[in-house]
Design an enzyme around this catalytic site. Structure first.
Site, PDB file in Angstrom:
ATOM      1  N   ASP A 170      -4.689  -9.587  49.064  1.00 53.65           N
ATOM      2  CA  ASP A 170      -5.438 -10.778  49.484  1.00 53.65           C
ATOM      3  C   ASP A 170      -6.863 -10.801  48.952  1.00 53.65           C
ATOM      4  O   ASP A 170      -7.764 -11.352  49.589  1.00 53.65           O
ATOM      5  CB  ASP A 170      -5.479 -10.900  51.025  1.00 53.65           C
ATOM      6  CG  ASP A 170      -4.095 -10.825  51.626  1.00 53.65           C
ATOM      7  OD1 ASP A 170      -3.191 -11.468  51.067  1.00 53.65           O
ATOM      8  OD2 ASP A 170      -3.918 -10.123  52.639  1.00 53.65           O
ATOM      9  N   LYS A 181      -6.657 -12.743  43.923  1.00 58.08           N
ATOM     10  CA  LYS A 181      -6.120 -12.580  42.563  1.00 58.08           C
ATOM     11  C   LYS A 181      -5.654 -13.911  41.978  1.00 58.08           C
ATOM     12  O   LYS A 181      -5.767 -14.136  40.788  1.00 58.08           O
ATOM     13  CB  LYS A 181      -4.933 -11.602  42.578  1.00 58.08           C
ATOM     14  CG  LYS A 181      -5.312 -10.190  42.965  1.00 58.08           C
ATOM     15  CD  LYS A 181      -4.104  -9.271  43.027  1.00 58.08           C
ATOM     16  CE  LYS A 181      -3.182  -9.547  44.183  1.00 58.08           C
ATOM     17  NZ  LYS A 181      -3.727  -9.297  45.515  1.00 58.08           N
ATOM     18  N   GLY A 192       1.184 -13.976  48.478  1.00 55.67           N
ATOM     19  CA  GLY A 192       0.862 -15.396  48.601  1.00 55.67           C
ATOM     20  C   GLY A 192      -0.430 -15.650  47.867  1.00 55.67           C
ATOM     21  O   GLY A 192      -1.418 -14.954  48.084  1.00 55.67           O
ATOM     22  N   HIS A 193      -0.398 -16.575  46.941  1.00 57.85           N
ATOM     23  CA  HIS A 193      -1.602 -16.930  46.196  1.00 57.85           C
ATOM     24  C   HIS A 193      -1.986 -18.354  46.563  1.00 57.85           C
ATOM     25  O   HIS A 193      -1.140 -19.241  46.553  1.00 57.85           O
ATOM     26  CB  HIS A 193      -1.333 -16.902  44.691  1.00 57.85           C
ATOM     27  CG  HIS A 193      -1.275 -15.528  44.121  1.00 57.85           C
ATOM     28  ND1 HIS A 193      -0.848 -15.276  42.839  1.00 57.85           N
ATOM     29  CD2 HIS A 193      -1.595 -14.340  44.643  1.00 57.85           C
ATOM     30  CE1 HIS A 193      -0.914 -13.980  42.612  1.00 57.85           C
ATOM     31  NE2 HIS A 193      -1.360 -13.394  43.689  1.00 57.85           N
ATOM     32  N   GLN A 197      -0.124  -7.833  45.862  1.00 57.05           N
ATOM     33  CA  GLN A 197      -0.638  -6.837  46.826  1.00 57.05           C
ATOM     34  C   GLN A 197      -1.866  -6.114  46.247  1.00 57.05           C
ATOM     35  O   GLN A 197      -2.581  -6.705  45.459  1.00 57.05           O
ATOM     36  CB  GLN A 197       0.457  -5.841  47.268  1.00 57.05           C
ATOM     37  CG  GLN A 197       1.521  -6.468  48.151  1.00 57.05           C
ATOM     38  CD  GLN A 197       2.635  -7.152  47.374  1.00 57.05           C
ATOM     39  OE1 GLN A 197       3.113  -6.633  46.377  1.00 57.05           O
ATOM     40  NE2 GLN A 197       3.053  -8.311  47.806  1.00 57.05           N
TER      41      GLN A 197
HETATM   42  P1  IMP Z   1       6.160  -5.589  52.989  1.00 58.05           P
HETATM   43  O1  IMP Z   1       5.632  -5.670  51.611  1.00 58.05           O
HETATM   44  O2  IMP Z   1       6.578  -6.909  53.564  1.00 58.05           O
HETATM   45  O3  IMP Z   1       7.220  -4.526  53.140  1.00 58.05           O
HETATM   46  O4  IMP Z   1       4.957  -5.113  53.948  1.00 58.05           O
HETATM   47  C1  IMP Z   1       4.396  -3.805  53.868  1.00 58.05           C
HETATM   48  C2  IMP Z   1       2.888  -3.854  54.099  1.00 58.05           C
HETATM   49  O5  IMP Z   1       2.259  -4.505  53.021  1.00 58.05           O
HETATM   50  C3  IMP Z   1       2.456  -4.623  55.358  1.00 58.05           C
HETATM   51  O6  IMP Z   1       1.296  -3.998  55.882  1.00 58.05           O
HETATM   52  C4  IMP Z   1       2.091  -6.000  54.816  1.00 58.05           C
HETATM   53  O7  IMP Z   1       1.157  -6.660  55.654  1.00 58.05           O
HETATM   54  C5  IMP Z   1       1.474  -5.606  53.487  1.00 58.05           C
HETATM   55  N1  IMP Z   1       1.562  -6.678  52.484  1.00 58.05           N
HETATM   56  C6  IMP Z   1       2.639  -7.035  51.763  1.00 58.05           C
HETATM   57  N2  IMP Z   1       2.335  -8.033  50.910  1.00 58.05           N
HETATM   58  C7  IMP Z   1       1.041  -8.297  51.102  1.00 58.05           C
HETATM   59  C8  IMP Z   1       0.137  -9.211  50.478  1.00 58.05           C
HETATM   60  O8  IMP Z   1       0.470  -9.977  49.571  1.00 58.05           O
HETATM   61  N3  IMP Z   1      -1.136  -9.176  50.944  1.00 58.05           N
HETATM   62  C9  IMP Z   1      -1.547  -8.323  51.898  1.00 58.05           C
HETATM   63  N4  IMP Z   1      -0.750  -7.451  52.502  1.00 58.05           N
HETATM   64  C10 IMP Z   1       0.539  -7.433  52.105  1.00 58.05           C
END
Ligand code: IMP
Length: 429
Positions: free
Chosen positions: A13, A16, A40-41, A223
């Site tokens: 977040d 990017k 999410g962008h 991420q």
């Molecule tokens: P998962 O990717 O859904 O398995 O989540 C694993 C961890 O990564 C959790 O703490 C999510 O909140 C975090 N996470 C996954 N994708 C994002 C992102 O795009 N932005 C911020 N945190 C993310």
């Protein structure tokens, strides 16, 4: 071969999407190479706001090749809805290509993500619930279903039946849920296959051909480094490799093609989901950052945890990804927040101060941030277009952050729009 890798250098977040959109103008190819619709962008183009989860941000330039590469896990229903929505708003999606080797998120992945997360109780990771971890687990376990499997109904049927033998046992015997029906999944996913077929390609070949022609390729990470499966705050991480090296495995290119690695960081820090966050602010200041920065998830709408800039994290990110440049985001949010604190180390209960990010979660949980303080500023910076025109305290803050990170800040964002970007260094030559 001028390829650049753009990655999140905190916990995701960082903004990017805005920088990808900004740099995409100078690239001919934009590639997503890891993660899925957990990302999410948000992209702001004039009065239009777009929220993308899977489609590369380059889609807004009709002349760019946009690639979803092999390292991505793809939820077809989400992607197809995103493409329909873009087309309905007048954005062409013809320039998109999807790796036939990308793995597909299946209904049982989403279900298991939710059930496993509930079963973790107090040890919850706080996943996005999109099935990301279970899909990557099947990929590593060699039972995954790939985009190419969706294109042939017989192959798909065999793969789904093999998988359901195991998944239905888990669902019924461990979680007490009803079994999933193979026929329904096969029918639904072969229909997705028919719609995805025009986009499916050998994307490693396409990207390498473009690189050989001297075209510019932008690899768009999802991420952030601290959520990296190998280098992040395990187990509170995502199941892919957001570090720069992930671009090579996730897209099928060699490391020698990468000429710059751009780490995107906010002027403060946020984290969604559970896990250690040394500079988290649980007070008024944290709430102020959350409200002013609009720190609510694009994907899940969850409130993000907010805190001061952590230079230990920035240095660590610079090391594990070999950052050549920084993009410093949301400097405008720091207006009126001062005095500003920057974390330069972690103090352990025995008095030792760590200046390198510890690998042990236990050590990290005992660490208290060591801060240095800098004066803030009250002037609105959203209209500033040159670094030299920033208030002196804002310039000093940026210079100190880059000094502590050991990497120059080439881009500085003072607002969400494309033109609210101060350019201090060239990234694409
Ligand atoms: P998962 O990717 O859904 O398995 O989540 C694993 C961890 O990564 C959790 O703490 C999510 O909140 C975090 N996470 C996954 N994708 C994002 C992102 O795009 N932005 C911020 N945190 C993310």
């Amino acid at each position: 071969m001028p390829a650049i890798v753009l990655i999140g250098a905190q916990w995701g977040d960082e903004g990017k999407g805005k920088i990808t959109d900004f740099l995409a103008e100078k690239a001919q190819v934009v590639v997503r190479y890891q993660g899925g619709n957990n990302a999410g962008h948000t992209i702001v183009l004039g009065t239009e706001v777009y929220k993308l989860h899977l489609t590369p941000s380059g889609i807004f330039y009709p002349d760019k090749l946009c690639v979803i590469a092999n390292g991505v896990v793809l939820d077809p229903a989400i992607l197809l809805a995103e493409l329909d929505n873009l087309r309905a708003r007048g954005v062409t999606t013809e320039n998109l290509r999807i790796s036939a080797n990308a793995h597909v998120i299946m209904p049982y992945h989403r279900l298991l993500d939710e059930l496993e997360e509930n079963a973790r109780g107090a040890g919850k990771i706080g996943t996005t619930g999109r099935g990301i971890g279970p899909a990557y687990r099947d990929k590593i376990g060699r039972s995954g279903i790939r985009v190419q499997d969706l294109l042939e109904t017989d192959a798909l049927a065999a793969r789904v039946e093999e998988n359901l033998a195991e998944k239905n046992a888990l669902l019924t015997k461990i979680y007490g849920r009803p079994p999933l029906r193979a026929e329904e999944i096969i029918a639904e996913y072969s229909a997705y296959g028919a719609r995805l077929a025009p986009y499916a390609a050998d994307t490693s070949l396409l990207i390498n051909e473009r690189l050989a022609r001297g075209e510019r390729v932008l690899f768009e990470g999802a991420q952030g480094i601290m959520l990296d499966l190998d280098h992040g705050t395990y187990p509170f991480v995502t199941s892919s490799n957001p570090v720069a090296g992930g671009a090579c495995t996730g897209a099928g290119v060699g490391p020698m093609c990468v000429s710059a690695v751009l780490g995107v960081l906010k002027a403060y820090t946020t984290r969604v989901g559970a896990g250690p966050f040394p500079t988290e602010l649980l007070d008024e200041k944290g709430e102020q950052l959350r409200q002013r920065g609009g720190e609510f998830g694009t994907t899940t709408g969850r409130a993000r945890r907010c805190g001061w800039f952590d230079a230990v994290v920035a240095r660590y990110a610079a090391r594990v990804s070999g950052l050549s440049h920084l993009a410093l985001m949301k400097l405008d949010i720091m207006t009126g927040i001062g005095p500003l604190k920057i974390c330069t180390g972690y103090r352990l209960p025995n008095g030792t101060v760590l200046t390198e990010f510890p690998l042990s979660a236990r050590v990290l949980s005992q660490a208290a941030p060591v801060y240095e303080e800098m004066p803030g500023w009250d002037e609105d910076v959203t209209g500033v277009r040159e670094f030299a025109d920033l208030p002196p305290a804002a310039r000093a803050y940026v210079l100190r952050l880059e000094e502590l990170a050991g990497v120059p800040a080439a881009l500085i964002a003072v607002g969400p729009e494309r033109e609210q970007t101060l350019v201090r260094g060239k990234i694409f030559e």
